[in-house]
Design an enzyme around this catalytic site. Structure first.
Site, PDB file in Angstrom:
ATOM      1  N   GLY A  70     -33.769 100.305  76.322  1.00 19.24           N
ATOM      2  CA  GLY A  70     -35.069 100.143  75.399  1.00 19.24           C
ATOM      3  C   GLY A  70     -36.715  99.798  76.149  1.00 19.24           C
ATOM      4  O   GLY A  70     -37.395  98.790  75.715  1.00 19.24           O
ATOM      5  N   ASN A 120     -45.100 109.607  77.199  1.00 15.43           N
ATOM      6  CA  ASN A 120     -43.737 109.526  76.566  1.00 15.43           C
ATOM      7  C   ASN A 120     -43.418 108.863  74.526  1.00 15.43           C
ATOM      8  O   ASN A 120     -44.022 107.681  74.036  1.00 15.43           O
ATOM      9  CB  ASN A 120     -42.943 107.928  76.929  1.00 15.43           C
ATOM     10  CG  ASN A 120     -41.125 107.432  76.498  1.00 15.43           C
ATOM     11  OD1 ASN A 120     -40.885 108.263  76.060  1.00 15.43           O
ATOM     12  ND2 ASN A 120     -39.952 107.172  77.143  1.00 15.43           N
ATOM     13  N   CYS A 123     -38.578 108.836  73.103  1.00 18.48           N
ATOM     14  CA  CYS A 123     -37.468 107.797  73.935  1.00 18.48           C
ATOM     15  C   CYS A 123     -36.916 107.658  71.981  1.00 18.48           C
ATOM     16  O   CYS A 123     -37.318 107.274  71.440  1.00 18.48           O
ATOM     17  CB  CYS A 123     -37.831 106.181  73.852  1.00 18.48           C
ATOM     18  SG  CYS A 123     -36.257 105.183  74.340  1.00 18.48           S
TER      19      CYS A 123
HETATM   20  C1  SIN Z   1     -35.534 103.333  78.051  1.00 22.24           C
HETATM   21  O1  SIN Z   1     -36.398 102.758  78.026  1.00 22.24           O
HETATM   22  O2  SIN Z   1     -35.188 103.388  76.959  1.00 22.24           O
HETATM   23  C2  SIN Z   1     -35.395 105.005  77.822  1.00 22.24           C
HETATM   24  C3  SIN Z   1     -36.732 105.974  78.299  1.00 22.24           C
HETATM   25  C4  SIN Z   1     -36.430 106.905  77.309  1.00 22.24           C
HETATM   26  O3  SIN Z   1     -35.560 107.664  76.946  1.00 22.24           O
HETATM   27  O4  SIN Z   1     -37.894 107.964  76.900  1.00 22.24           O
END
Ligand code: SIN
Length: 296
Positions: A70, A120, A123
């Site tokens: 998350g 990013n 996610c």
């Molecule tokens: C996460 O923190 O949920 C994972 C990050 C990602 O999948 O980019």
């Protein structure tokens, strides 16, 4: 023998730490840098401090790991010191950043001093972030352009495989001015506890990483190499030197390693030595194997 220049950054080898593992503190990033990585990527950093999804947020499955962290992070306002400490490891430090719109991304990128940014937009389990925006070509182009306008360092865009056609998203990043794309982030997945019947992860579903996703990642890298003019960085299930060679043959200029670092912090040195021995035996260079799978 393994040194490369990637989007203008000089790397002693093409093996980088992927975002999301050992990337929250400058101390752990420095440790990975000193363990042989050619560059390190931080945990994804956002606008405000975020505690992430409820636990369990990570579970080992037969073929890898499912996570739904998350996007927990301390906010960019509290992160420059970690980047500065990571830089003591003497390899490029790439800041992975996330936001909900181009303004978020450009605010974060213009405030942080890093050697490059990895956006990013991939996610698979964070409402309003990640793949919720990274599946929209116009948004990806817009966000990439906004960050390019805000910084003078290379901008990489990390793509989601949870789309019908990753090439069109890669093209959107390229049109926005990206210096490279990174493929792939995790594949959406789920596990259920059969004693209770409940989903195991606090968020119910998450992203699959590890060995199982390598063939998917190889195909994405292969397709992106054919389609784009900018470099492709491969990530997904790399756990030994053969995997790294396979990604480079598919068309990756460099690779990132995530899940496998959890079992072996020395993996970067192990993979470098394996690759060097292989190239020496074959009398090949990195250039000789780069994209070679496209020549058949
Ligand atoms: C996460 O923190 O949920 C994972 C990050 C990602 O999948 O980019």
């Amino acid at each position: 023998m393994l040194s490369i220049t990637l989007t203008g950054l000089k790397l002693k080898n093409p093996l980088m730490l992927a975002a999301g593992i050992m990337g929250t503190t400058g101390g752990s990033l420095k440790r990975v840098a000193e363990s042989g990585a050619g560059a390190v990527v931080t945990k994804s950093i956002g606008l405000e401090p975020k505690s992430g999804h409820s636990n369990p947020s990570m579970v080992e499955v037969d073929c890898g790991y499912l996570n739904a962290m998350g996007l927990p992070n301390p906010s960019y306002k509290n992160f420059q010191e970690e980047i500065d400490t990571a830089k003591e490891g003497d390899v490029p430090v790439i800041a992975s950043i996330f936001g909900g719109c181009s303004l978020d991304f450009s605010e974060i990128a213009s405030a942080l001093r890093a050697d490059a940014f990895e956006l990013n937009v991939s996610c698979p389990h964070a409402h309003g972030y990640g793949s919720e925006i990274g599946t929209d070509q116009a948004l990806v182009e817009d966000i990439t352009r906004a960050v390019k306008d805000a910084v003078k360092v290379p901008v990489w865009v990390k793509l989601t495989p949870n789309v019908t056609d990753i090439k069109s998203i890669g093209l959107a990043a390229e049109h926005g001015g990206a210096d490279a794309v990174v493929a792939i982030n995790t594949i959406r997945g789920m596990a259920i506890d059969i004693e209770s019947g409940y989903p195991i992860l606090g968020n119910k579903f998450g992203g699959l990483s590890g060995r199982a996703i390598k063939p998917v990642a190889i195909k994405c890298v292969y397709d992106l190499y054919e389609t784009l003019d900018i470099p492709v960085i491969g990530v997904g299930g790399i756990s030994d030197w053969r995997d790294a060679v396979e990604f480079i043959m598919a068309g990756a200029q460099a690779v990132e390693i995530g899940s496998a670092v959890g079992n072996n912090i020395n993996i970067f040195n192990d993979i470098s030595s394996g690759m060097e021995a292989f190239l020496e035996e074959k009398e090949w260079t990195l250039d000789d194997i780069y994209g070679v799978a496209h020549e058949v």
